[in-house]
Design an enzyme around this catalytic site. Structure first.
Site, short mmCIF file in Angstrom:
data_model
loop_
_atom_site.label_atom_id
_atom_site.label_comp_id
_atom_site.label_asym_id
_atom_site.label_seq_id
_atom_site.Cartn_x
_atom_site.Cartn_y
_atom_site.Cartn_z
N LYS A 22 0.83 -1.21 0.00
CA LYS A 22 0.00 0.00 0.00
C LYS A 22 0.87 1.26 0.00
CE LYS A 22 -1.83 1.69 3.98
NZ LYS A 22 -1.50 3.14 4.13
N ASN A 23 1.84 1.29 0.90
CA ASN A 23 2.62 2.52 1.06
C ASN A 23 3.60 2.77 -0.08
OD1 ASN A 23 1.23 3.06 3.35
ND2 ASN A 23 2.93 2.70 4.77
N CYS A 116 -5.80 13.37 13.06
CA CYS A 116 -5.83 11.96 12.69
C CYS A 116 -5.81 11.19 14.00
CB CYS A 116 -4.61 11.65 11.84
SG CYS A 116 -4.29 9.92 11.66
N ARG A 121 0.10 14.62 13.31
CA ARG A 121 0.61 14.42 11.95
C ARG A 121 0.57 15.66 11.07
NH1 ARG A 121 -1.45 8.52 10.01
NH2 ARG A 121 0.53 8.42 8.98
N ASP A 305 4.37 0.86 12.16
CA ASP A 305 3.23 0.14 11.59
C ASP A 305 3.16 -1.33 12.03
OD1 ASP A 305 2.33 2.41 10.37
OD2 ASP A 305 2.95 1.86 8.35
N ARG A 397 -8.82 -0.54 4.42
CA ARG A 397 -7.97 0.50 3.82
C ARG A 397 -6.62 -0.07 3.42
NH1 ARG A 397 -6.34 4.82 7.48
NH2 ARG A 397 -4.95 4.95 5.72
C1 UD1 Z 1 4.04 7.03 6.47
C2 UD1 Z 1 3.24 5.78 6.21
C3 UD1 Z 1 2.62 5.28 7.49
C4 UD1 Z 1 3.66 5.12 8.57
C5 UD1 Z 1 4.52 6.37 8.71
C6 UD1 Z 1 5.70 6.19 9.64
C7 UD1 Z 1 2.56 6.07 3.91
C8 UD1 Z 1 1.45 6.35 2.96
N1 UD1 Z 1 2.24 6.09 5.21
O1 UD1 Z 1 3.14 8.01 6.93
O2 UD1 Z 1 1.98 4.04 7.24
O3 UD1 Z 1 3.04 4.86 9.80
O4 UD1 Z 1 5.05 6.77 7.43
O5 UD1 Z 1 6.49 5.13 9.22
O6 UD1 Z 1 3.68 5.83 3.52
N2 UD1 Z 1 5.83 14.91 10.77
C9 UD1 Z 1 5.99 16.26 11.04
N3 UD1 Z 1 5.91 17.14 9.99
C10 UD1 Z 1 5.68 16.74 8.70
C11 UD1 Z 1 5.54 15.37 8.44
C12 UD1 Z 1 5.62 14.48 9.50
O7 UD1 Z 1 6.18 16.66 12.18
O8 UD1 Z 1 5.62 17.59 7.81
C13 UD1 Z 1 5.92 13.94 11.88
C14 UD1 Z 1 4.65 13.12 12.08
O9 UD1 Z 1 3.74 13.82 12.90
C15 UD1 Z 1 5.18 11.87 12.73
C16 UD1 Z 1 6.56 11.70 12.06
O10 UD1 Z 1 6.89 12.97 11.52
O11 UD1 Z 1 5.37 12.08 14.11
C17 UD1 Z 1 6.61 10.66 10.96
O12 UD1 Z 1 5.55 10.87 10.06
P1 UD1 Z 1 5.66 10.54 8.51
O13 UD1 Z 1 6.87 9.74 8.24
O14 UD1 Z 1 5.45 11.79 7.74
O15 UD1 Z 1 4.39 9.63 8.28
P2 UD1 Z 1 3.58 9.54 6.95
O16 UD1 Z 1 4.48 9.82 5.81
O17 UD1 Z 1 2.32 10.31 7.07
#
Ligand code: UD1
Length: 417
Positions: A22-23, A116, A121, A305, A397
């Protein structure tokens, strides 16, 4: 609303084919926005998130056709660079259209993902990176309004937090920017390397994907290509834990052990025998699992995850496991539901102490997010009696026909409406 009814107690036994990730599929689908030609993706899983993203891309003028697990996407023209709230709110990964839209069209309007269930996030890192590449960004009425009238330009981007979709978004935007972009403190997840392989096959010049420093030399145009989506390492890990928790034996094909080392190490520590070969993982668990302690962190450390699934394993293991969640705040909602099954879990801040009990007892529980749902399925399979899991739309999902796959392994599980 669909529910899952599980009668616990059966050991999982047999063989399964792992689905596409998925990811990996979601960012790869968004990459179609970077080219007017057709992008063919094979091994695309049949998931609700994939359907949601297809609907979102369709609204932007992307045409698509699907045959089994092969998906053709063509963004010959992008009619409307808009990602509306009603689609984005159900799937945070929709933010992945922002970088490609801005790079291709010079403008985008994407709803803020908002709150969320598993933490706040934010997307500040995505926006900061795009701004450094010359985009003007405002937030208007809940929407990110981004413009780059004269196109994006390469820049040195130092990420303050390691973010997976943030790295992917900026990597895709940089492909069509003028000059070279360097992303430092990039996320190293294997799905990022998979995306880079596809982008490079489309004519991009991406180096270092899968390491902490990604460099992208911008090009004028990208072309179509055909790409095979990598296997889902989280689905793989989930089935392995399910087999371990039920003292089963499992052979997974189409799996990639190389992307799951931290998880396989923990399974071995819990007493499972795990053997790997190219494209294949075998697991056998002959006794009650032993508790394991773990700490989640960005790849290559233990994946957040997989945290919930290991909590289910620890719940019935011998001993006490300490689980620390460092990636997302508030990602222990499954612990409260597991307690309803008799699990002994104490939570303090981002740490859960799980004292294993000899057996869980089935009960009615509620799924709160995608991986939490998977952990409740594992707890139900390993427990005694009937477990009824409500709100399994979360499960749909991200897991392709999970109840069919588990039934094939001997689980007593069915969907009830
Ligand atoms: C992706 C995965 C999700 C997984 C996560 C962490 C996909 C579609 N989803 O989610 O399944 O659980 O990685 O491995 O690939 N953060 C910030 N600012 C930002 C972006 C992120 O502070 O602009 C923080 C988030 O709140 C979180 C951390 O960084 O605490 C990691 O998040 P992130 O790696 O961005 O997760 P996703 O990419 O949303």
């Amino acid at each position: 609303m669909d529910k899952l009814l599980i009668r616990g107690g059966a050991s999982l036994k047999g063989e399964l084919q792992v689905s596409g990730a998925k990811n990996a599929a979601l960012p790869l689908m968004c990459a179609c926005l970077l080219t007017p030609q057709t992008l063919r993706l094979a091994n695309v899983p049949e998931l609700r998130d994939v359907a949601t993203l297809l609907a979102l891309l369709g609204r932007m003028g992307v045409t698509s056709s699907r045959r089994g697990h092969t998906l053709d996407l063509c963004a010959a023209t992008v009619t409307e660079p808009l990602a509306p709230y009603e689609l984005v709110r159900t799937m945070r990964a929709s933010i992945l259209v922002l970088g490609p839209l801005l790079a291709r069209r010079g403008e985008a309007r994407v709803s803020l993902p908002g709150g969320c269930a598993i933490g706040s996030r934010p997307v500040d890192q995505h926006l900061k990176g795009l701004q450094a590449m010359g985009a003007e960004i405002a937030v208007e009425e809940g929407y990110i309004v981004a413009r780059a009238a004269r196109g994006l330009r390469g820049a040195r981007l130092v990420m303050d937090v390691v973010t997976v979709t943030g790295t992917e978004n900026l990597m895709m935007a940089a492909c069509l920017a003028r000059g070279t972009t360097v992303i430092e403190n990039a996320a190293r997840e294997p799905e990022i390397a998979d995306l880079a392989r596809c982008l490079n096959a489309m004519g991009a010049r991406v180096g270092g994907a899968g390491t902490a420093v990604v460099s992208v030399e911008g090009v004028e145009v990208l072309s179509g290509t055909a790409h095979q989506v990598m296997p889902d390492r989280i689905e793989t890990g989930t089935f392995l834990v399910a087999a371990a928790a039920t003292r089963g034996t499992l052979r997974l094909t189409g799996a990639d052990a190389g992307s799951l080392e931290a998880v396989i190490d923990k399974l071995r520590e819990s007493g499972a025998e795990v053997a790997t070969a190219p494209g294949e993982i075998r697991l056998a668990m002959n006794a009650r699992p032993r508790s394991v302690s773990l700490r989640t962190a960005p790849y290559p450390a233990f994946p957040t995850d997989m945290q919930a699934q290991f909590m289910a394993l620890d719940a019935i293991a011998e001993g006490t496991g300490v689980i620390t969640e460092t990636v997302f705040e508030n990602r222990f909602m499954h612990a409260l539901e597991m307690r309803r099954l008799g699990a002994q879990i104490e939570i303090s801040g981002n740490t859960a102490v799980v004292r294993g009990v000899p057996a869980l007892q089935g009960a009615a529980v509620m799924a709160t997010d995608l991986r939490a749902s998977a952990s409740l399925v594992i707890a139900g399979l390993a427990g005694r009696g009937e477990t009824l899991i409500d709100r399994i739309y979360h499960l749909d999902r991200g897991y392709e026909r999970i109840e069919e796959k588990l039934s094939r392994l001997g689980a007593d599980i069915r969907r009830v409406t």
